[in-house]
Scaffold this active site. Structure first.
Site, PDB file in Angstrom:
ATOM      1  N   TYR A 118       0.842  -1.198   0.000  1.00 15.79           N
ATOM      2  CA  TYR A 118       0.000   0.000   0.000  1.00 15.79           C
ATOM      3  C   TYR A 118       0.877   1.247   0.000  1.00 15.79           C
ATOM      4  CZ  TYR A 118      -4.542   2.179   0.741  1.00 15.79           C
ATOM      5  OH  TYR A 118      -5.721   2.874   0.581  1.00 15.79           O
TER       6      TYR A 118
ATOM      7  N   TYR B 213      -0.610   4.714 -10.622  1.00 13.36           N
ATOM      8  CA  TYR B 213      -1.559   3.933 -11.449  1.00 13.36           C
ATOM      9  C   TYR B 213      -2.993   4.386 -11.168  1.00 13.36           C
ATOM     10  CZ  TYR B 213      -4.428  -0.500 -11.209  1.00 13.36           C
ATOM     11  OH  TYR B 213      -5.407  -1.459 -11.209  1.00 13.36           O
TER      12      TYR B 213
END
Lengths: 387, 136
Positions: free
Chosen positions: A286, A334
């Site tokens: 993360y 992304y």
């Protein structure tokens, strides 16, 4: 305290993964994004909606997201879980779904997420009032979550000598992976200098230390071992899992320089799988902020506490480097629709299947997906492997 | 822009009322557990360390040190116009940590470990809050 499990044969596998439209999707509702991702993930698995007996989702778009989503999708699940511990919720959903499978309660679980936060411009909205535990932090004006991660980064720098250049290494390497992913939103190369000269958001974090703010959704289908053998593609086995949380407000984080929730979730997952960090081929961590990655690498045992900055230096995590990490381009480059954890599972699964084209990590057999939620509050770790 | 000056207010409740009343009177109140002797902040019904319900209000010294801080350059809503400002987590002498904002603190003098003192301030017409100033 993490519990110790004896490694055993896996009971469940990921059999389907998919994203919805990503980026900026003003033409879609949050339910449409989730329907799109759910159908694509079930097609990927070769399963039908009728085979789903458990629904997992998390989001703040409904007071009870599983009720709303199940009705919308025409599902009547006999197992429902809308655990929300922030961006790590979906790794926790994996743990809960595996437990339900092991208990014989379910066979096929659908885990779904969607968000239209970018189109809604809901990010950064200030609450109308500060209630309950918020009343002691909200009135001072800290922008969350970024300000909380900045407080952690400042403490990490003070305690361990971590530098802004080391934080920037993460952003630069992650962008290089995004350049290999046609779905990534940000694909222009950046340098460490670019990160350091991007504007301050909350010191010591610059703009390019922060994740994107996008729309998007994703879905994961998890099945019992028996059902997984009937799926269209080879199963990606859940070898270990763990979760933990330590606090909700940043002033109550036990040690701002140490991600203790990730220490606990990682130890549990690795013990269950009978694996060590150095055995993992591809790592999806993360990356809400660059500091999140450095603290998580330390907590999971990829390097000693305080050495995360040195660990990522020299572009070690970039394509072609010795430690392939965040291979889809991450939340930094992304997409990042508010709660990013579902995308870690999607990318880890695709890497193990060998579906990643130019960004494929060759020979990847073992993968880690690690979610962090809230303000370094929660953690959930999932270890995956193929036959 | 319509959000400007539209500050959300902390919502006092039966548990926190003594804290906010203290702020009004220029006193920083925290709790102390009679069972394990530890100080507790924010106010609770059960001690988070030993789970006793023997929590009593005490007046804190208002002295502490900076545990961590950030200079906020981009804030949301009504706070945007106040940026840059410095948010700190202060560790009080009594051992509890709380979030605050530093005022009249030159950036170059702000460092982790610096001594600070509570200062009840009204900013932008809001009710008083426990801000902190550098002690030197």
């Amino acid at each position: 305290m993490s519990r110790v499990f004896a490694p055993r044969s896996p009971r469940a596998a990921i059999v389907g993964v998919a994203e919805s439209d990503l980026g900026y999707t003003p033409h879609r509702t949050v339910l449409q994004l989730q329907a799109q991702a759910a159908r694509a993930a079930l097609e990927d698995a070769g399963f039908s909606f009728d085979e789903v007996d458990a629904l997992f989702c998390a989001g703040n778009w409904s007071w009870s997201p599983t009720l709303t989503l199940a009705e919308y999708l025409g599902l009547r699940p006999r197992y429902s879980d809308s655990t929300n511990i922030g961006g790590s919720s979906f790794e926790a959903h994996i743990e809960h779904a595996v437990a339900a499978i092991e208990a014989g309660l379910i066979e096929v679980a659908l885990i779904v997420y969607g968000s239209t936060q970018r189109s809604d411009r809901s990010r950064g909205r200030v609450s109308p009032t500060y209630r309950l535990t918020e009343q002691f932090e909200g009135p001072f004006g800290l922008p969350t979550p970024v300000g909380a991660y900045a407080l952690a980064a400042m403490r990490h720098m003070h305690q361990f000598g971590t530098t802004s250049e080391q934080l920037a290494e993460v952003a630069v390497a992650t962008r290089k992976w995004a350049m290999l992913n046609e779905k990534a939103m940000m694909r222009d190369p950046i340098t460490i200098e670019d990160v350091l000269t991007s504007r301050w958001i909350a010191e010591p974090l610059h703009l390019l230390d922060c994740c994107l703010v996008t729309d998007g959704g994703g879905a994961v289908v998890l099945a019992s071992a028996q059902r997984a053998r009937q799926a269209r593609k080879p199963p990606v086995w859940v070898l270990g899992h763990g979760e933990a949380h330590t606090h909700a407000t940043i002033a109550n984080m036990p040690d701002l320089a140490v991600h203790q929730a990730a220490i606990a979730s990682g130890q549990t997952a690795f013990a269950m799988a009978g694996l060590r960090p150095e055995e993992i081929d591809v790592v999806e961590i993360y990356d809400s902020f660059t500091i999140t990655v450095i603290m998580t690498l330390e907590a999971l045992g990829f390097c000693p506490l305080g050495e995360g900055g040195a660990f990522v230096s020299g572009q070690r995590t970039a394509p072609g480097g010795p430690f392939p990490m965040n291979t889809n381009g991450g939340g930094l480059s992304y997409c990042h629709p508010g709660m990013y954890g579902i995308f870690l599972l999607i990318e880890a699964t695709r890497q193990l299947r060998g579906e990643c084209g130019p960004r494929q990590v060759s020979g990847a057999r073992l993968a880690l997906a690690h979610g962090t939620g809230g303000v370094l509050s929660s953690a959930a770790t999932v270890l995956l492997g193929k036959d | 822009m319509s959000e400007e000056a539209n500050y959300a207010l902390p919502q006092s409740d039966p548990e926190s009322a003594p804290y906010w009343e203290g702020i009004q009177q220029g006193e920083l109140r925290i709790q102390r557990c009679a069972a394990c002797q530890r100080h507790v902040f924010y106010p609770r019904t059960l001690c988070p360390y030993c789970h006793s319900d023997q929590l009593a209000w005490v007046s804190a010294s208002g002295r502490g040190t900076i545990y961590s801080y950030t200079v906020v350059h981009r804030a949301f809503g009504p706070f945007a116009a106040e940026a840059p400002f410095i948010i700190a987590i202060v560790e009080l002498e009594e051992g509890v940590r709380l979030m605050t904002r530093l005022i009249d603190a030159p950036r170059e003098r702000v460092r982790i470990g610096a001594a600070v003192q509570v200062s009840f301030e009204q900013v932008s017409g809001r009710p008083p809050l426990p801000f902190f100033r550098l002690a030197e």
